[in-house]
Design a protein around this motif. Structure first.
Motif, mmCIF file in Angstrom:
data_model
loop_
_atom_site.group_PDB
_atom_site.id
_atom_site.type_symbol
_atom_site.label_atom_id
_atom_site.label_comp_id
_atom_site.label_asym_id
_atom_site.label_seq_id
_atom_site.Cartn_x
_atom_site.Cartn_y
_atom_site.Cartn_z
ATOM 1 N N GLU A 220 0.839 -1.205 0.000
ATOM 2 C CA GLU A 220 0.000 0.000 0.000
ATOM 3 C C GLU A 220 0.872 1.253 0.000
ATOM 4 O O GLU A 220 0.600 2.215 -0.732
ATOM 5 N N LEU A 225 -1.617 -1.210 -5.272
ATOM 6 C CA LEU A 225 -2.842 -1.470 -4.516
ATOM 7 C C LEU A 225 -3.417 -2.866 -4.739
ATOM 8 O O LEU A 225 -3.984 -3.459 -3.824
ATOM 9 N N ALA A 228 -1.494 -5.065 -2.624
ATOM 10 C CA ALA A 228 -1.832 -4.760 -1.228
ATOM 11 C C ALA A 228 -3.133 -5.432 -0.829
ATOM 12 O O ALA A 228 -3.223 -6.067 0.228
ATOM 13 N N HIS A 254 -7.272 -0.695 6.450
ATOM 14 C CA HIS A 254 -6.413 -0.462 5.285
ATOM 15 C C HIS A 254 -7.060 -0.958 3.989
ATOM 16 O O HIS A 254 -6.803 -0.381 2.924
ATOM 17 N N SER A 257 -9.075 1.937 2.971
ATOM 18 C CA SER A 257 -8.248 2.981 2.350
ATOM 19 C C SER A 257 -7.830 2.596 0.934
ATOM 20 O O SER A 257 -7.836 3.428 0.022
ATOM 21 N N CYS A 258 -7.450 1.326 0.742
ATOM 22 C CA CYS A 258 -7.050 0.858 -0.599
ATOM 23 C C CYS A 258 -8.197 0.996 -1.589
ATOM 24 O O CYS A 258 -8.017 1.507 -2.710
ATOM 25 N N THR A 261 -8.835 4.602 -2.628
ATOM 26 C CA THR A 261 -7.891 5.048 -3.661
ATOM 27 C C THR A 261 -8.238 4.440 -5.014
ATOM 28 O O THR A 261 -8.074 5.084 -6.066
#
Length: 387
Positions: A220, A225, A228, A254, A257-258, A261
């Motif tokens: 990440e 991504l 990740a 997380h 968050s990934c 994005t």
């Protein structure tokens, strides 16, 4: 019901005066040996994660007075007597992770460093490796990263020399923590892939949920991504198997968050909700505020400003209730940012003004400077409009 009896302190004092010194020392050693086994059981349960953590903590706190007594005696005797030194070294290996529940950081570090010195004095390199690993892990946990790196490098040298493969995997896991904290994702990935390769060759797994989680965080940080998400989902599977709630909270957060994005807002929302539920169930207030912050930013990015403001206000209420000046200032700023994207520009200014005081109080001077810049821009725009 505990099947124990208690000797009155006066009787103990009288008996002590009649007991020969050699017999007294032997009795103290037997006491230390007995409670070492209990300390070891508590430490083993605690390190397994999941429901076992509670079992380990319960046993540790229940027996603390006797464990403390045994630890104190062998610590004092470790300078001179070999038997006491070996016992103290064993105490430090048994439940070193638990000591922080009753000792300050400085005391824990001193105990761990004493255990290391004893192993070096006794010439037991395998035990020295374990002490270096434990000390490095502890130093990572209190953010003394460069000191941790020194211990872990020494531990790795010994582990490779002695072919201690399982310990080598544990060291690689901790080195990944160091690399992530010092913003070196490439080195973290290299360490974790080496760990996985050793595990594959030797057909075992050491803390797989933590390893996969750290690998996901490293990818990440690099902006890779898809890799990740793949690593984090593998970590999610392992964390569920192990019942590791702490790991699950990190992974959910997380993944949210990934996917933010990646602009997959539906999945991001689901993972943030799951992370919030876990944080609340564990009463992790700071983590809850961090998740609400990320969650609100996701709604801003998706264009749902009303929902973003709602989430930021929820975080603001939480920050005020728990008197967290930093997050209070952050949430006021984010509400201002959200209103700045709407026709209600004056509301943005009002929230920016409110944010200055808590941010100054928490010494978030970078954010204070950013807000002052926004207020200055807003002031210049208003003056231009009047002309």
């Amino acid at each position: 019901l505990s099947k124990r009896y208690i000797i009155h302190s006066w009787i103990k004092k009288q008996l002590k005066d009649y007991l020969p010194e050699m017999d007294l020392r032997e009795a103290r050693i037997r006491h230390a040996i007995f409670y070492l086994s209990i300390f070891d059981t508590a430490g083993e349960s605690f390190s397994q994660g999941g429901e076992k953590v509670v079992e380990g903590l319960k046993l540790f706190h229940q027996e603390w007075e006797n464990i403390r007594c045994g630890l104190s005696r062998v610590h004092k005797g470790s300078v001179e007597g070999k038997k006491a030194a070996e016992l103290f070294s064993s105490y430090m290996r048994a439940g070193n992770q638990l000591l922080r529940f009753h000792f300050f950081q400085k005391e824990c570090r001193e105990f761990l460093e004493t255990g290391l010195k004893i192993s070096q004095r006794l010439g037991t390199e395998d035990i020295e490796t374990l002490h270096l690993l434990n000390l490095g892990t502890f130093l990572n946990s209190i953010f003394k990263y460069e000191d941790a790196k020194g211990c872990l490098d020494q531990a790795m040298h010994l582990a490779e020399k002695l072919e201690m493969v399982q310990e080598e995997c544990q060291i690689l896991n901790e080195l990944a923590t160091y690399y992530l904290a010092t913003k070196k994702p490439d080195e973290a990935i290299q360490s974790l892939l080496k760990k996985q390769n050793l595990e594959r060759i030797n057909k075992f797994e050491i803390e797989p949920e933590a390893g996969w989680t750290r690998l996901g965080l490293a990818y990440e940080k690099k902006g890779e991504l898809e890799k990740a998400v793949s690593a984090l989902k593998e970590g999610l599977h392992k964390a569920k198997e192990m019942g590791n709630g702490g790991c699950l909270r990190i992974i959910f957060k997380h993944l949210g968050s990934c996917f933010t994005t990646m602009k997959d807002y539906q999945q991001a929302e689901e993972y943030f909700e799951a992370s919030l539920t876990l944080a609340r169930s564990f009463n992790k207030r700071n983590e809850e505020m961090e998740i609400l912050h990320r969650f609100g930013k996701m709604y801003v990015e998706s264009g749902d400003i009303d929902q973003a403001i709602l989430i930021f206000n929820e975080g603001l209420d939480l920050a005020k209730n728990f008197r967290n000046s930093k997050f209070e200032g952050v949430f006021l700023t984010r509400i201002g940012d959200a209103y700045a994207l709407t026709p209600h520009k004056q509301k943005a200014v009002e929230f920016y003004m409110q944010a200055l005081s808590p941010l100054k109080k928490s010494k978030e001077l970078t954010m204070v400077a950013e807000i002052n810049q926004r207020l200055n821009r807003s002031s210049r725009i208003r003056i231009a409009d009047k002309k």
